[in-house]
Motif scaffolding. Structure first.
Motif, PDB file in Angstrom:
ATOM      1  N   PHE A 100      10.326   4.543   5.153  1.00  0.00           N
ATOM      2  CA  PHE A 100      10.212   5.621   4.164  1.00  0.00           C
ATOM      3  C   PHE A 100       9.406   5.194   2.953  1.00  0.00           C
ATOM      4  CE2 PHE A 100      13.440   3.309   1.962  1.00  0.00           C
ATOM      5  CZ  PHE A 100      13.413   3.742   0.642  1.00  0.00           C
ATOM      6  N   ASN A 101       9.350   3.876   2.690  1.00  0.00           N
ATOM      7  CA  ASN A 101       8.649   3.368   1.516  1.00  0.00           C
ATOM      8  C   ASN A 101       7.379   2.611   1.878  1.00  0.00           C
ATOM      9  OD1 ASN A 101       9.842   1.218   2.754  1.00  0.00           O
ATOM     10  ND2 ASN A 101      10.819   0.389   0.926  1.00  0.00           N
ATOM     11  N   HIS A 102       6.915   2.800   3.126  1.00  0.00           N
ATOM     12  CA  HIS A 102       5.678   2.185   3.625  1.00  0.00           C
ATOM     13  C   HIS A 102       5.764   0.656   3.691  1.00  0.00           C
ATOM     14  CE1 HIS A 102       4.073   6.169   3.064  1.00  0.00           C
ATOM     15  NE2 HIS A 102       4.352   6.124   1.783  1.00  0.00           N
ATOM     16  N   LEU A 112      -5.705   5.765   3.641  1.00  0.00           N
ATOM     17  CA  LEU A 112      -5.439   4.374   3.304  1.00  0.00           C
ATOM     18  C   LEU A 112      -4.194   3.896   4.036  1.00  0.00           C
ATOM     19  CD1 LEU A 112      -6.052   1.887   1.427  1.00  0.00           C
ATOM     20  CD2 LEU A 112      -4.528   2.965  -0.256  1.00  0.00           C
ATOM     21  N   GLU A 113      -4.234   2.643   4.521  1.00  0.00           N
ATOM     22  CA  GLU A 113      -3.079   2.085   5.210  1.00  0.00           C
ATOM     23  C   GLU A 113      -3.089   0.568   5.051  1.00  0.00           C
ATOM     24  OE1 GLU A 113       0.070   1.729   6.269  1.00  0.00           O
ATOM     25  OE2 GLU A 113      -0.243   3.768   7.016  1.00  0.00           O
ATOM     26  N   VAL A 117       0.839  -1.198   0.000  1.00  0.00           N
ATOM     27  CA  VAL A 117       0.000   0.000   0.000  1.00  0.00           C
ATOM     28  C   VAL A 117       0.874   1.247   0.000  1.00  0.00           C
ATOM     29  CG1 VAL A 117      -1.681   1.307   1.359  1.00  0.00           C
ATOM     30  CG2 VAL A 117      -1.911  -1.164   1.158  1.00  0.00           C
ATOM     31  N   ASP A 118       0.479   2.244  -0.773  1.00  0.00           N
ATOM     32  CA  ASP A 118       1.130   3.554  -0.771  1.00  0.00           C
ATOM     33  C   ASP A 118       0.125   4.559  -0.225  1.00  0.00           C
ATOM     34  OD1 ASP A 118       2.261   6.031  -1.258  1.00  0.00           O
ATOM     35  OD2 ASP A 118       3.007   5.496  -3.261  1.00  0.00           O
ATOM     36  N   ASN A 131      -1.813  -1.224  -8.630  1.00  0.00           N
ATOM     37  CA  ASN A 131      -1.915   0.237  -8.707  1.00  0.00           C
ATOM     38  C   ASN A 131      -3.364   0.705  -8.735  1.00  0.00           C
ATOM     39  OD1 ASN A 131       0.909   0.795  -8.741  1.00  0.00           O
ATOM     40  ND2 ASN A 131       0.966   0.092 -10.859  1.00  0.00           N
ATOM     41  N   VAL A 132      -4.167   0.166  -7.845  1.00  0.00           N
ATOM     42  CA  VAL A 132      -5.580   0.542  -7.742  1.00  0.00           C
ATOM     43  C   VAL A 132      -5.704   1.809  -6.896  1.00  0.00           C
ATOM     44  CG1 VAL A 132      -7.822  -0.121  -6.804  1.00  0.00           C
ATOM     45  CG2 VAL A 132      -6.440  -1.796  -8.043  1.00  0.00           C
TER      46      VAL A 132
END
Length: 316
Positions: free
Chosen positions: A154-156, A108-109, A74-75, A91-92
């Motif tokens: 840093f990149n989740h 979102l998480e 997730v981003d 990439n939704v």
């Protein structure tokens, strides 16, 4: 303030209306559509949200914001589920899809992080400054809240606690490494090791309690060990040793005020936690300090992800 939390799972979509203190006012669950475009999954998430509001006796207009806990990569900053194999998400733009349907700001998480935040805000870690949570399930998941904020890297992709190595060149893990915490301490690993012990000990009580290899679950070795079965006792002893090793390593890295354990094996309560505490008493680097990490059982169960998702805006 009232918030909406959504827990997107591979089987069900759950939603809840949550108060600022973490109290659930009403919740609902609907089956997760499979083999359909992401837009239809979002439609079902919106339907579950409306059902939760109805159960809570509130209008969605009264809700401040929406939080979503989703599996996969997730981003949160971009509002994207980068990849989730279960629904073939790639990439939704899940935040955008839900914002259009609910007309609310959306957070979102990752679902494991959301569950950790729920325990921190309203469960085992309530009132603490810092907490690390681990969940012993199909794999080993986890999350950390440090000084009131989720730690995600840093990149989740931080806090993949199942995939630090506790046995060099040990058992193969689904991630491709060997000797991972998950390969020894997930409920899946416990069941696999129990079946191996049964095959090595055909006279074990494990056979009687399970009815056969296919009947083994996470309770089976604990129940047999409690009745004095030596093979089961060895399985549990090994499991506790590895769990204590992993927990002690996490404590020595973070020294959190609270470390909570959830998932199926945690239902054993002090039968599991007491021997792990004994290992901590020996291996915690701060064992001589008057302030030490409290090892406790997670208390919110499946509600942790709902509460944590709903309260995401409060902990940014």
């Amino acid at each position: 303030m009232r918030y909406l939390g959504i827990d997107l799972g591979g089987t069900n979509v759950a939603a809840a209306i949550v108060e600022e203190a973490g109290t659930i006012l009403g919740k609902a669950s609907l089956p997760t559509p499979r083999g359909v475009p992401a837009e239809q999954v979002a439609d079902q998430m919106a339907a579950a949200s409306r059902a939760a509001a109805q159960a809570a006796g509130v209008e969605l207009a009264e809700v401040e914001s929406v939080g979503i806990g989703s599996p996969g990569t997730v981003d949160p900053a971009a509002g994207l589920v980068r990849y989730w194999s279960n629904l073939d998400f790639r990439n939704v733009p899940l935040s955008e899809l839900m914002a259009r349907r609910l007309n609310k700001p959306v957070w979102l998480e990752n679902d494991a992080n959301a569950a950790a935040l729920g325990e921190y805000a309203a469960g085992a870690g309530k009132g603490s400054q810092s907490m690390v949570a681990i969940t012993l399930g199909t794999g080993v998941g986890g999350g950390a809240v440090l000084d009131g904020r989720l730690y995600t890297g840093f990149n989740h992709a931080g806090l993949e606690v199942g995939h630090f190595v506790i046995e060099h060149n040990g058992r193969p893990c689904t991630c491709g490494r060997k000797g991972c915490f998950e390969a020894y301490c997930s409920a899946t690993a416990l069941i696999k090791r129990t079946r191996q012990a049964m095959q090595e000990h055909p006279d074990s009580l494990l056979w009687q309690l399970s009815g056969g290899l296919d009947g083994v679950n996470g309770r089976t070795p604990f129940d047999a060990a409690a009745r004095g079965d030596a093979a089961a006792g060895a399985v549990i002893g090994e499991y506790v040793d590895y769990l204590g090793c992993g927990v002690a390593s996490l404590v020595n890295i973070f020294q959190p005020e609270v470390l909570c354990i959830g998932g199926g094996p945690s239902a054993q309560g002090e039968t599991l936690l007491a021997p792990v505490r004994a290992i901590l008493d020996r291996e915690d680097y701060a064992r001589n300090d008057v302030r030490r990490t409290r090892l406790v059982r997670a208390v919110l169960g499946n509600d942790a992800g709902l509460i944590g998702a709903a309260l995401l805006p409060r902990f940014q």
